[in-house]
Design a protein around this motif. Structure first.
Motif, short mmCIF file in Angstrom:
data_model
loop_
_atom_site.label_atom_id
_atom_site.label_comp_id
_atom_site.label_asym_id
_atom_site.label_seq_id
_atom_site.Cartn_x
_atom_site.Cartn_y
_atom_site.Cartn_z
N ASP A 12 -3.35 -9.16 2.15
CA ASP A 12 -3.88 -8.11 1.29
C ASP A 12 -5.24 -8.57 0.75
O ASP A 12 -5.50 -9.79 0.66
CB ASP A 12 -2.89 -7.88 0.14
CG ASP A 12 -3.23 -6.70 -0.74
OD1 ASP A 12 -4.22 -6.00 -0.51
OD2 ASP A 12 -2.47 -6.48 -1.71
N ASN A 14 -6.31 -8.86 -2.15
CA ASN A 14 -6.24 -9.75 -3.32
C ASN A 14 -6.06 -11.21 -2.91
O ASN A 14 -6.43 -12.11 -3.67
CB ASN A 14 -5.17 -9.30 -4.31
CG ASN A 14 -3.78 -9.21 -3.73
OD1 ASN A 14 -3.33 -10.11 -3.02
ND2 ASN A 14 -3.08 -8.13 -4.04
N ASP A 98 1.72 4.04 -3.65
CA ASP A 98 0.36 3.50 -3.64
C ASP A 98 -0.23 3.67 -2.24
O ASP A 98 -0.18 2.75 -1.41
CB ASP A 98 0.35 2.02 -4.04
CG ASP A 98 -1.06 1.51 -4.30
OD1 ASP A 98 -2.03 2.21 -3.95
OD2 ASP A 98 -1.19 0.40 -4.84
N LYS A 100 -3.12 3.47 -1.08
CA LYS A 100 -4.13 2.49 -0.67
C LYS A 100 -3.50 1.28 0.03
O LYS A 100 -4.17 0.57 0.77
CB LYS A 100 -4.96 2.03 -1.87
CG LYS A 100 -5.85 3.12 -2.46
CD LYS A 100 -6.62 2.62 -3.65
CE LYS A 100 -5.64 2.24 -4.70
NZ LYS A 100 -5.98 2.12 -6.03
N ASP A 101 -2.22 1.04 -0.22
CA ASP A 101 -1.53 -0.08 0.43
C ASP A 101 -1.11 0.23 1.87
O ASP A 101 -0.75 -0.67 2.61
CB ASP A 101 -0.30 -0.48 -0.37
CG ASP A 101 -0.63 -1.16 -1.67
OD1 ASP A 101 -1.74 -1.72 -1.79
OD2 ASP A 101 0.21 -1.15 -2.59
N TYR A 104 -2.50 -1.79 4.87
CA TYR A 104 -1.94 -3.14 5.08
C TYR A 104 -0.56 -3.06 5.73
O TYR A 104 -0.27 -3.80 6.68
CB TYR A 104 -1.86 -3.89 3.74
CG TYR A 104 -3.22 -4.13 3.16
CD1 TYR A 104 -4.03 -5.16 3.63
CD2 TYR A 104 -3.73 -3.32 2.15
CE1 TYR A 104 -5.30 -5.38 3.12
CE2 TYR A 104 -5.01 -3.53 1.64
CZ TYR A 104 -5.78 -4.56 2.13
OH TYR A 104 -7.03 -4.77 1.64
N SER A 118 0.71 -10.86 -0.32
CA SER A 118 0.07 -10.07 -1.37
C SER A 118 0.60 -10.45 -2.74
O SER A 118 1.70 -10.98 -2.86
CB SER A 118 0.35 -8.58 -1.12
OG SER A 118 -0.22 -7.78 -2.12
N ARG A 119 -0.21 -10.14 -3.75
CA ARG A 119 0.25 -10.23 -5.15
C ARG A 119 0.55 -8.85 -5.71
O ARG A 119 0.95 -8.71 -6.85
CB ARG A 119 -0.85 -10.85 -6.02
CG ARG A 119 -1.20 -12.24 -5.68
CD ARG A 119 -2.43 -12.71 -6.41
NE ARG A 119 -2.46 -12.29 -7.82
CZ ARG A 119 -3.21 -12.84 -8.75
NH1 ARG A 119 -4.01 -13.84 -8.43
NH2 ARG A 119 -3.19 -12.43 -9.97
N ASP A 120 0.33 -7.83 -4.91
CA ASP A 120 0.46 -6.43 -5.32
C ASP A 120 1.94 -6.08 -5.52
O ASP A 120 2.72 -6.11 -4.57
CB ASP A 120 -0.18 -5.55 -4.25
CG ASP A 120 -0.21 -4.08 -4.62
OD1 ASP A 120 0.82 -3.55 -5.09
OD2 ASP A 120 -1.26 -3.46 -4.43
N GLN A 121 2.30 -5.74 -6.74
CA GLN A 121 3.70 -5.47 -7.05
C GLN A 121 4.24 -4.27 -6.28
O GLN A 121 5.42 -4.25 -5.92
CB GLN A 121 3.91 -5.26 -8.56
CG GLN A 121 5.35 -5.40 -8.99
CD GLN A 121 5.96 -6.75 -8.64
OE1 GLN A 121 5.42 -7.80 -8.97
NE2 GLN A 121 7.09 -6.73 -7.96
N ASP A 122 3.39 -3.28 -6.01
CA ASP A 122 3.85 -2.13 -5.22
C ASP A 122 4.32 -2.57 -3.84
O ASP A 122 5.33 -2.08 -3.34
CB ASP A 122 2.73 -1.09 -5.07
CG ASP A 122 2.39 -0.42 -6.39
OD1 ASP A 122 3.30 -0.17 -7.19
OD2 ASP A 122 1.19 -0.17 -6.63
N LYS A 148 4.41 -13.33 -1.90
CA LYS A 148 3.24 -13.92 -2.54
C LYS A 148 2.78 -15.13 -1.73
O LYS A 148 3.55 -15.72 -0.97
CB LYS A 148 3.56 -14.34 -3.97
CG LYS A 148 3.84 -13.17 -4.88
CD LYS A 148 4.15 -13.65 -6.29
CE LYS A 148 4.42 -12.45 -7.20
NZ LYS A 148 4.74 -12.87 -8.56
#
Length: 165
Positions: A12, A14, A98, A100-101, A104, A118-122, A148
């Motif tokens: 991701d 991030n 989300d 936008k995810d 990915y 990813s670090r994205d919680q979604d 993560k």
């Protein structure tokens, strides 16, 4: 994951941000696996555009001064040279929570990647929650693990240890 082949991975945005901001971070160590030829990293043109856009934002640069034009350019060149660019990615999975995810997730699905880091919680919630969407996702794409960077490093180290024994 077959011991003889490099695992397929999607990072991701991030992860790239954190890796450039802090070279001692878990994200930086995860990205180092690309240099070590320990992973096959998949990217797409929309992801490369997002990485470039995010890493060149004035707000980001003020907050994270280690992210410079030189470092961003070097990262993008490294990705172009070492990652596999996949074009024309069909929409396999819609993620209303989300959207936008989706780029990915869909890249990871099309590439048959084992990992999405990813670090994205979604994104993480797709493999950790019991919502209908998360259950359907895990049922349709059991090969894809979302985690993560620190957990990914542990997975890679465990895989290396198993390969050596």
């Amino acid at each position: 994951m077959e011991p003889s082949r490099r695992p397929g991975v999607v990072f991701d945005c991030n992860v790239f941000l954190q890796a450039l901001a802090n070279e001692k971070s878990a994200a930086a160590k995860a990205l180092d696996f690309l240099e070590q030829d320990a992973i096959t990293l998949f990217v797409s043109e929309p992801i490369l555009r997002e990485v470039r856009d995010v890493l060149t934002r004035t707000k980001i640069r003020r907050k994270l001064p280690r992210i410079t034009n030189v470092r961003v350019r070097a990262l993008l060149q490294r990705l172009i040279a070492k990652a596999i660019l996949i074009k024309n990615i069909p929409e396999e999975f819609k993620y209303q929570r989300d959207p936008k995810d989706e780029m990915y997730i869909n890249l990871a699905i099309v590439a048959n990647a084992e990992y999405l880091v990813s670090r994205d919680q979604d994104l993480l919630d797709l493999v950790t929650t019991s919502t209908d969407v998360a259950r359907q996702f895990r049922s349709r794409y059991p090969f894809l693990r979302i985690m993560k960077a620190a957990d990914f490093i542990t997975e890679m180290e465990d895989h290396a240890a198993r390969s050596e024994s």
